[in-house]
Design a protein around this motif. Structure first.
Motif, PDB file in Angstrom:
ATOM      1  N   ALA A  66      -8.652  -6.317  -7.066  1.00 46.31           N
ATOM      2  CA  ALA A  66      -7.416  -5.551  -6.983  1.00 46.31           C
ATOM      3  C   ALA A  66      -7.189  -5.066  -5.559  1.00 46.31           C
ATOM      4  N   GLU A  67      -8.275  -4.715  -4.871  1.00 45.57           N
ATOM      5  CA  GLU A  67      -8.155  -4.286  -3.484  1.00 45.57           C
ATOM      6  C   GLU A  67      -7.641  -5.438  -2.620  1.00 45.57           C
ATOM      7  N   THR A  68      -8.149  -6.629  -2.859  1.00 48.75           N
ATOM      8  CA  THR A  68      -7.682  -7.803  -2.132  1.00 48.75           C
ATOM      9  C   THR A  68      -6.193  -7.996  -2.325  1.00 48.75           C
ATOM     10  N   TYR A  69      -5.760  -7.962  -3.555  1.00 52.43           N
ATOM     11  CA  TYR A  69      -4.347  -8.181  -3.869  1.00 52.43           C
ATOM     12  C   TYR A  69      -3.473  -7.105  -3.234  1.00 52.43           C
ATOM     13  N   ASP A  70      -3.898  -5.846  -3.355  1.00 55.73           N
ATOM     14  CA  ASP A  70      -3.105  -4.745  -2.808  1.00 55.73           C
ATOM     15  C   ASP A  70      -3.021  -4.803  -1.288  1.00 55.73           C
ATOM     16  N   LEU A  71      -4.070  -5.262  -0.645  1.00 55.37           N
ATOM     17  CA  LEU A  71      -4.046  -5.404   0.811  1.00 55.37           C
ATOM     18  C   LEU A  71      -3.056  -6.481   1.243  1.00 55.37           C
ATOM     19  N   LEU A  72      -3.066  -7.599   0.533  1.00 50.86           N
ATOM     20  CA  LEU A  72      -2.228  -8.722   0.931  1.00 50.86           C
ATOM     21  C   LEU A  72      -0.763  -8.527   0.570  1.00 50.86           C
ATOM     22  N   PHE A  73      -0.493  -7.791  -0.495  1.00 49.80           N
ATOM     23  CA  PHE A  73       0.889  -7.631  -0.957  1.00 49.80           C
ATOM     24  C   PHE A  73       1.271  -6.153  -1.012  1.00 49.80           C
ATOM     25  N   ARG A  74       1.212  -5.502   0.136  1.00 49.74           N
ATOM     26  CA  ARG A  74       1.529  -4.074   0.205  1.00 49.74           C
ATOM     27  C   ARG A  74       3.031  -3.864   0.110  1.00 49.74           C
ATOM     28  N   SER A  75       3.462  -3.101  -0.889  1.00 50.54           N
ATOM     29  CA  SER A  75       4.896  -2.899  -1.113  1.00 50.54           C
ATOM     30  C   SER A  75       5.538  -2.055  -0.019  1.00 50.54           C
ATOM     31  N   THR A  76       4.740  -1.282   0.718  1.00 56.55           N
ATOM     32  CA  THR A  76       5.273  -0.426   1.785  1.00 56.55           C
ATOM     33  C   THR A  76       5.141  -1.075   3.162  1.00 56.55           C
ATOM     34  N   ALA A  77       4.951  -2.397   3.198  1.00 54.10           N
ATOM     35  CA  ALA A  77       4.710  -3.088   4.466  1.00 54.10           C
ATOM     36  C   ALA A  77       5.833  -2.900   5.476  1.00 54.10           C
ATOM     37  N   LEU A  78       7.066  -2.757   5.005  1.00 51.11           N
ATOM     38  CA  LEU A  78       8.213  -2.630   5.911  1.00 51.11           C
ATOM     39  C   LEU A  78       8.666  -1.177   6.074  1.00 51.11           C
ATOM     40  N   LYS A  79       7.890  -0.248   5.558  1.00 52.34           N
ATOM     41  CA  LYS A  79       8.251   1.163   5.658  1.00 52.34           C
ATOM     42  C   LYS A  79       8.326   1.588   7.116  1.00 52.34           C
ATOM     43  N   GLY A  80       9.410   2.265   7.497  1.00 42.32           N
ATOM     44  CA  GLY A  80       9.578   2.756   8.855  1.00 42.32           C
ATOM     45  C   GLY A  80      10.111   1.728   9.826  1.00 42.32           C
ATOM     46  N   LEU A  81      10.348   0.527   9.378  1.00 40.11           N
ATOM     47  CA  LEU A  81      10.824  -0.510  10.281  1.00 40.11           C
ATOM     48  C   LEU A  81      12.200  -0.183  10.840  1.00 40.11           C
ATOM     49  N   GLN A  82      13.043   0.506  10.063  1.00 44.22           N
ATOM     50  CA  GLN A  82      14.393   0.841  10.510  1.00 44.22           C
ATOM     51  C   GLN A  82      14.377   1.696  11.766  1.00 44.22           C
ATOM     52  N   ALA A  83      13.301   2.425  11.985  1.00 45.73           N
ATOM     53  CA  ALA A  83      13.239   3.348  13.115  1.00 45.73           C
ATOM     54  C   ALA A  83      12.553   2.750  14.333  1.00 45.73           C
ATOM     55  N   MET A  84      12.330   1.434  14.344  1.00 46.49           N
ATOM     56  CA  MET A  84      11.663   0.809  15.492  1.00 46.49           C
ATOM     57  C   MET A  84      12.484   0.976  16.762  1.00 46.49           C
ATOM     58  N   PRO A  85      11.854   1.346  17.884  1.00 42.06           N
ATOM     59  CA  PRO A  85      12.583   1.480  19.147  1.00 42.06           C
ATOM     60  C   PRO A  85      13.254   0.168  19.542  1.00 42.06           C
ATOM     61  N   GLY A  86      14.464   0.288  20.058  1.00 39.09           N
ATOM     62  CA  GLY A  86      15.170  -0.892  20.545  1.00 39.09           C
ATOM     63  C   GLY A  86      15.890  -1.676  19.486  1.00 39.09           C
TER      64      GLY A  86
END
Length: 223
Positions: A21-41
Motif C-alpha cells: 500500500a505504501e508503494t501504491y500511495d507513493l506512486l499515485f499521490r492524489s496531492t501531487a499537483l497541490k500548490g502548482l497554481q502558485a508556482m513563480p513565473g
C-alpha cells in the motif's frame, strides 16, 4: 483513451499489505499537483510543468527520440497534458487536479505499448502483471537529486513486474523490465523522473530499451 483505461484499471484494484500500500500511495499521490497554481513565473495564476522524454532502443517503425511533455493547470481545476516534438504538438487529454499528476499514467501506458510491440507479448497480460507489481513490496531507496541549483532529498521507488512471473522464461530480456520513479515533496508535481529500462540481452549489463521522463527546472525552457 488508453491512458484513461489504464488509470481506471490501476485505481480500481484493492488494497494489499502495508508495504505494498505504501508503494501504491507513493506512486499515485492524489496531492501531487497541490500548490502548482502558485508556482513563480506562471501565467495568469496557472502553474506549468515541463518534462523531457527520451526513448531509445525501439524497433524500426516505432516512435522513439526526444519529446517534451507539458502540464498546465486550467481555471476549471483540470490539468491539460500535451506532447511536443519539435514544432509539432498533440493534446494528451485533460485530467482533474484532484486525481494527481497524470504523467505517471502516460509513462506506464507508453512503456506498456513499447514492450508489448517489441516482445510480441499480450498487452493485457503485461498490464495485469504491472498492476500486480504496484500492489507488491517495492525497492525504495533514499537518493539525492539536483534541482534548481540545490540538492533535494528524494526516494527512488523501483518495481520489476516480471521478476517472479510464471511466463518469465518466454519473455526473454523483457522479463528484466525495471520501472524506477524518483519522487519528493520538494519537487513540483511530485515526480523528478520516471525511467523504464530493459537490458540489451538476458543477463546483460547494457541497456537495450530506455524510456525516461525527467522534470525540467524553471528557466530551462518550455514548449
Amino acid at each position: 483513451m488508453r491512458v484513461l483505461l489504464l488509470l481506471a484499471l490501476l485505481l480500481g484494484v484493492g488494497h494489499g499489505p502495508l508495504a505494498a500500500a505504501e508503494t501504491y500511495d507513493l506512486l499515485f499521490r492524489s496531492t501531487a499537483l497541490k500548490g502548482l497554481q502558485a508556482m513563480p513565473g506562471s501565467e495568469a495564476g496557472q502553474g506549468a510543468l515541463v518534462y523531457d522524454r527520451i526513448i531509445t532502443g525501439l524497433d524500426e517503425g516505432q516512435a522513439g527520440g526526444s519529446f517534451s511533455i507539458g502540464l498546465k493547470i486550467k481555471p476549471d481545476d483540470n490539468v491539460a497534458m500535451t506532447l511536443y516534438q519539435g514544432t509539432r504538438s498533440r493534446g494528451l487529454g485533460n485530467y482533474p487536479v484532484s486525481a494527481g499528476n497524470p504523467v505517471i499514467m502516460y509513462f506506464l501506458e507508453s512503456v506498456l505499448a513499447d514492450i508489448s510491440a517489441q516482445s510480441g507479448g499480450s498487452p493485457f497480460y503485461m498490464r495485469n502483471r504491472i498492476k500486480e507489481a504496484l500492489l507488491r513490496d517495492a525497492q525504495i531507496m533514499p537518493v539525492s537529486v539536483r534541482y534548481r541549483d540545490r540538492d533535494i532529498a528524494a526516494r527512488e521507488v523501483t518495481i520489476r513486474p516480471f521478476m517472479k512471473d510464471k511466463a518469465r522464461e518466454r519473455m526473454g530480456r523483457f522479463s528484466e523490465l525495471a520501472l524506477a520513479v524518483t519522487l519528493s515533496d520538494d519537487i513540483p508535481g511530485w515526480y523528478y523522473s520516471l525511467v523504464a529500462t530493459v537490458p540489451a540481452a538476458a543477463g546483460g549489463a547494457e541497456v537495450g530499451y530506455s524510456n525516461a521522463i525527467t522534470l525540467k527546472a524553471a528557466g530551462e525552457g518550455r514548449p
